[in-house]
Motif scaffolding. Structure first.
Motif, PDB file in Angstrom:
ATOM      1  N   ASP A  76      41.875  24.757  34.579  1.00 31.71           N
ATOM      2  CA  ASP A  76      41.545  26.102  35.670  1.00 31.71           C
ATOM      3  C   ASP A  76      42.847  26.279  36.507  1.00 31.71           C
ATOM      4  O   ASP A  76      42.584  27.150  37.428  1.00 31.71           O
ATOM      5  N   GLU A 125      42.796  30.123  37.627  1.00 31.61           N
ATOM      6  CA  GLU A 125      42.417  30.501  38.222  1.00 31.61           C
ATOM      7  C   GLU A 125      42.153  30.166  40.125  1.00 31.61           C
ATOM      8  O   GLU A 125      42.099  31.020  40.872  1.00 31.61           O
ATOM      9  N   LEU A 126      43.211  29.246  39.498  1.00 31.57           N
ATOM     10  CA  LEU A 126      43.164  28.542  40.859  1.00 31.57           C
ATOM     11  C   LEU A 126      44.077  29.502  42.036  1.00 31.57           C
ATOM     12  O   LEU A 126      44.094  29.094  43.159  1.00 31.57           O
ATOM     13  N   LYS A 127      45.010  29.594  41.079  1.00 28.86           N
ATOM     14  CA  LYS A 127      45.933  30.996  42.098  1.00 28.86           C
ATOM     15  C   LYS A 127      45.514  31.490  42.428  1.00 28.86           C
ATOM     16  O   LYS A 127      46.211  32.015  43.407  1.00 28.86           O
ATOM     17  N   GLN A 128      45.053  32.139  41.608  1.00 28.48           N
ATOM     18  CA  GLN A 128      44.482  33.891  41.656  1.00 28.48           C
ATOM     19  C   GLN A 128      42.988  33.892  43.030  1.00 28.48           C
ATOM     20  O   GLN A 128      42.814  34.608  44.129  1.00 28.48           O
ATOM     21  N   TRP A 129      42.685  32.363  42.485  1.00 30.93           N
ATOM     22  CA  TRP A 129      41.776  32.253  43.757  1.00 30.93           C
ATOM     23  C   TRP A 129      42.533  31.684  45.363  1.00 30.93           C
ATOM     24  O   TRP A 129      41.715  32.194  45.967  1.00 30.93           O
ATOM     25  N   ALA A 130      43.340  31.526  45.568  1.00 27.97           N
ATOM     26  CA  ALA A 130      44.151  30.758  46.385  1.00 27.97           C
ATOM     27  C   ALA A 130      44.721  31.856  47.064  1.00 27.97           C
ATOM     28  O   ALA A 130      44.601  32.734  48.418  1.00 27.97           O
ATOM     29  N   SER A 168      43.920  35.296  46.451  1.00 28.22           N
ATOM     30  CA  SER A 168      42.578  36.215  47.326  1.00 28.22           C
ATOM     31  C   SER A 168      41.809  35.715  48.324  1.00 28.22           C
ATOM     32  O   SER A 168      41.509  36.454  49.381  1.00 28.22           O
ATOM     33  N   GLN A 169      42.434  34.604  49.103  1.00 25.48           N
ATOM     34  CA  GLN A 169      41.947  33.893  50.113  1.00 25.48           C
ATOM     35  C   GLN A 169      42.794  34.969  51.601  1.00 25.48           C
ATOM     36  O   GLN A 169      42.504  35.075  52.431  1.00 25.48           O
TER      37      GLN A 169
END
Length: 343
Positions: A173, A176-181, A183-184
């Motif tokens: 993942d 997805e983890l990069k995108q989530w980080a 997006s914070q």
């Protein structure tokens, strides 16, 4: 409106407090960080291969599993060949430790006797004897620390075995983890965050992949050379010399000391040959291997690296020396970025 009443000020204070709490929490659970650190190292080593396989049409999970299977086969083969040899060398070392200890004690007694028979003032003789005793105690302390390190590795086998599992889920993942980080952070900060993340990622990439490649090459070359010149425990000493390459500047000296010391107990000519081998390999490493693989991977002045290594070693021992340089490089990136924004 005064700056201390602006919402932005309170937001920055909240972020600073949150970061401080996160670091404090990591400090409290520092004993549990080993599998995560090893997992990150595995991700940096294996993810480029996973991405290449994915570009060729292989599903990401299947690529990771195939790569894991290949790594297991290679590691198992190396263990089946290397572990029996290492066990034999360790058994032989245990058997010969009393002999080496007697030789060291005889050498120390001879040195002490020479100083006692010399015309040196009693005060100077006492200082020299105290220094000799200090060296002996330090040598014993190093042996104890080495044994404690081996026992510590054995006691952390569960955490070490957990690292590949964590690495699997991180790699699976990763996008997805990069995108989530990202997006914070606020949208206006995306460019700065991506720039910082890219520079820090480059430091870790150079350190993990580059330095481990150098460690592997130097370890293999040193082990083969020690075996060719007939040095006992050559494979084990070659592995130590390779691992010591993780410490810039001081690593080659740290890795060479055990080999030269053991060779000296066997014969002076063998010690000379070991020194010649170490010098030749270090010249290859310094002038050919590292420039080709690493280049200017850290971006720090040599003086800054030396000071950082000394500080890390003084505060946290060998672990501090291993982590000092990449952490200092990251700190340089953060300070440079902050300075640019402030000015």
């Amino acid at each position: 409106m005064p700056w201390w009443k602006e919402k932005r000020t309170y937001r920055y204070l909240f972020v600073a407090l949150l970061v401080g709490l996160i670091f404090y929490f990591l400090y409290l659970v520092r004993g549990l960080l080993l599998p995560f650190v090893l997992a990150i190292v595995l991700v940096y080593l294996l993810n480029p291969l996973v991405e290449r396989m994915e570009k060729r049409g292989s599903p990401r999970v299947a690529a990771i599993l195939m790569l894991y299977l290949g790594v297991i086969i290679v590691v198992t083969s190396l263990l089946m060949y290397g572990v029996p040899r290492m066990v034999n060398q360790l058994e032989k070392l245990v058997e010969t430790i009393p002999t080496y200890t007697d030789q060291v004690e005889q050498l120390i007694n001879q040195i002490q006797q020479r100083f006692a028979d010399s015309a040196m003032p009693p005060g100077v003789q006492q200082i020299v004897e105290e220094r000799i005793t200090w060296v002996e105690l330090k040598a014993m302390e190093m042996v104890r620390k080495a044994i404690d390190l081996l026992l510590g590795i054995l006691s952390n086998l569960f955490y070490i075995a957990l690292a590949p599992v964590l690495a699997f889920y991180i790699m699976k993942d990763l996008k997805e983890l990069k995108q989530w980080a990202i997006s914070q952070f606020p949208r206006q900060c995306y460019a700065d965050v991506l720039r910082l993340a890219g520079e820090i990622d480059q430091v870790f990439t150079n350190f993990v992949r580059g330095h481990l490649t150098v460690v592997l090459i130097v370890g293999v070359l040193t082990s083969l050379a020690f075996a060719l010149i007939g040095l006992e425990f050559g494979v084990m000493l070659g592995i130590i010399a390779g691992l010591a390459e993780l410490i810039p500047y001081f690593g080659p000296l740290i890795g060479a000391v055990p080999a030269v010391a053991l060779a000296l107990l066997q014969s002076k000519w063998l010690a000379v040959k070991v020194i010649i081998v170490v010098v030749i390999i270090q010249q290859l490493e310094g002038n050919v291997i590292s420039p080709k693989i690493l280049g200017d991977s850290i971006g720090l002045h040599p003086l800054a690296i030396i000071v950082t290594l000394l500080a890390g070693g003084h505060l946290f021992g060998i672990a501090g020396m291993l982590l000092a340089v990449p952490l200092a490089a990251i700190a340089r990136i953060l300070v440079k970025f902050t300075w640019e924004k402030l000015c």
